[in-house]
Write a protein that holds these residues in place. Structure first.
Motif: not given
Length: 400
Positions: A325-330, A358-364, A295-300, A317-321
Motif C-alpha cells: 500500500s506504500r509502494m508507489k508502483c503501478d 495496494s494501489s498497484a494492479r496485481v498480475i498473476l 526508494l524515494g529516488d527510484i519512485f521520483q 509470502h512476501d506480500v505481508a512484508l
C-alpha cells in the motif's frame, strides 16, 4: 528380461542411483506380479532439468500431478535423478491423464522441440499400460538413467575471466536473437486482451552463445555485472523496433542501476513522443530491497520520466512484508504456486486483503494450470501471464 528384480540387476548402474531411482525400479518389480489395471506415465523432463527454475517447475508439476491422481485408487510419483518424472496410477480416466500430460508439456517444455526419446518416439511424455508394457518401461527407465545423466550435470559458475569475455561479446554483438517477449493479459472483460508486452532475455540462450560450459547465474555477483551490460544491449536492440509494434504498452526487465542510468534516459529520449508513458520497467523484488535506502529516488525518477514501475518476483509470502500500500508502483507481479490453495482461510483472507489495499494492479504470473486461472478469477485479479494464458488467448477461448 526374466522375472528377477530390476533393482538387483546391473550393479554398476544401480550403485549410483538415488533413492527415487531405486524406489521406482523396486516398485516396477513388485508390479510385475500383478500389473493389471495399472498404468504409468514417463515425463521426459531431463532435457530441461538444467534450467535455472527447473526445481520450482518440477515442484509445481508434482502438485498438479497429485491433484489429478488422488481421484484414483492408487498412485505414486517419482522424481528421478536425471530430472525425469514418472508416475504410476490406477483407476484414473484416460481423458484426465491426457489433459494432465498436455498441461505438463505446456508448462515444462515451452520452447523445446520434440525429439526422439528412449522409447523411439518423438514426444516429451509416454503413457504405458503396465499389463503389457512393463518390460518396456523398465528398460526405458534404466536406459534414460544411464545415458542422460551427463545432460543434467551441474555446470561450474563463471569466473571473472568468463564474465569479461561475455560482457565484451554483448557489447560487440546484436543480441536480438536472444530477446523474447511474452504478453500480460487483461481478463477484466469477457474476451482477454493484451495489456502490455514484456521483453526479456534468455539467459540459457546467452550461455549457449558465449559460455556453453559454464553457468552464468551460478555466480550472482558476476551475473549482476553481466546483467548490467545485458540491460544496455536490450535497449539498443529494441529502440528502433518498438515504434513499429501496435501493442498498448511494453515493459523491460531492468536492474535498479540500469533504470537510474543515463543510458536509460537516453533510451527513453530516443523513442517517439507517442510512446510516452507506455514504456514500463520491471524491477525484481530482491534488487529493489537491496536499494531500499533510496526508494524515494527510484519512485521520483519513475514519476518524472512517466515510466510506470512493476515489482517483479513477489511470492505470496512476501506480500505481508512489502507493505504494498506504500509502494508507489503501478503493477505488482505475484507468482502463482499451488501452495496458495493450501493456505488456511484466515491466511488467504489476509493475503487478498493486502493485495486489494495496494494501489498497484496485481498480475498473476506463471499461469500454467487451470487452477491458477481459477484463482485469478476468484481473487479478482485482472491481469495474468503464463503459458496457459497464452494458449487461451491464441485459441480465442473465453476464460470462465
Amino acid at each position: 528380461m526374466g522375472s528377477s528384480s530390476p533393482a538387483a540387476d546391473d550393479g554398476n548402474m544401480t550403485s549410483t542411483l538415488t533413492g527415487a531411482d531405486r524406489a521406482l525400479l523396486v516398485e516396477l518389480a513388485r508390479l510385475r506380479k500383478s500389473p493389471q489395471g495399472v498404468r504409468a506415465v514417463h515425463i521426459l523432463s531431463s532435457v530441461v532439468a538444467s534450467r535455472q527454475k527447473f526445481v520450482k517447475e518440477a515442484e509445481a508439476a508434482n502438485q498438479v500431478i497429485l491433484s489429478v491422481l488422488v481421484t484414483g485408487a492408487y498412485h505414486k510419483v517419482f522424481n528421478l535423478s536425471n530430472g525425469d518424472i514418472v508416475f504410476i496410477y490406477s483407476q484414473v480416466t484416460t481423458s484426465a491423464i491426457v489433459s494432465l500430460c498436455t498441461a505438463l508439456e505446456t508448462s515444462l517444455f515451452m520452447g523445446v522441440q520434440p525429439q526422439k526419446n528412449v522409447y523411439g518416439d518423438f514426444g516429451n511424455y509416454k503413457i504405458f499400460d503396465l499389463s503389457r508394457d512393463i518390460s518396456d518401461v523398465i528398460e526405458g527407465i534404466r536406459l534414460t538413467l544411464s545415458t542422460e545423466r551427463k545432460v543434467v550435470s551441474a555446470k561450474q559458475p563463471i569466473d571473472v575471466k568468463h564474465m569479461e569475455y561475455v560482457n565484451t561479446q554483448i557489447r560487440g554483438s546484436n543480441i536480438r536473437s536472444i530477446v523474447f517477449n511474452q504478453p500480460v493479459y487483461n481478463i477484466s472483460h469477457r474476451k482477454p486482451s493484451i495489456e502490455f508486452l514484456e521483453f526479456y532475455t534468455s539467459i540459457q540462450k546467452l550461455e549457449q552463445l558465449f559460455a556453453p560450459d559454464r553457468s552464468i547465474p551460478g555466480n550472482p555477483w558476476l551475473f549482476n555485472l553481466i546483467k548490467r551490460e545485458l540491460d544496455a544491449a536490450v535497449m539498443r536492440a529494441i529502440s528502433s523496433e518498438i515504434p513499429s509494434y501496435r501493442h498498448k504498452a511494453f515493459s523491460l526487465n531492468l536492474q535498479v542501476d540500469s533504470f537510474m542510468s543515463d543510458g536509460f534516459r537516453e533510451f527513453i529520449g530516443s523513442l517517439p513522443v507517442k510512446l510516452a508513458g507506455r514504456i514500463y520497467v520491471e524491477i525484481e523484488k530482491t534488487d529493489l530491497i537491496q536499494h531500499s535506502d533510496f526508494l524515494g529516488d527510484i519512485f521520483q525518477r519513475a514519476a518524472g520520466m512517466r515510466v510506470p514501475l512493476c515489482i517483479d518476483g513477489v511470492s505470496h509470502h512476501d506480500v505481508a512484508l512489502l507493505r504494498l500500500s506504500r509502494m508507489k508502483c503501478d503493477f505488482v507481479k505475484l507468482k502463482w504456486t499451488p501452495e496458495i490453495l493450501k493456505l488456511a482461510d484466515e491466511a488467504l483472507e489476509v493475503l487478498l486483503g493486502d493485495l486489494k489495499a495496494s494501489s498497484a494492479r496485481v498480475i498473476l504470473t506463471r499461469c500454467d494450470t487451470p487452477n491458477s486461472l481459477s484463482f485469478a478469477r476468484s481473487a479478482g485479479i485482472e491481469f495474468i501471464q503464463g503459458y496457459l494464458a497464452d494458449e487461451f488467448f491464441r485459441s480465442g477461448e473465453i476464460l470462465q
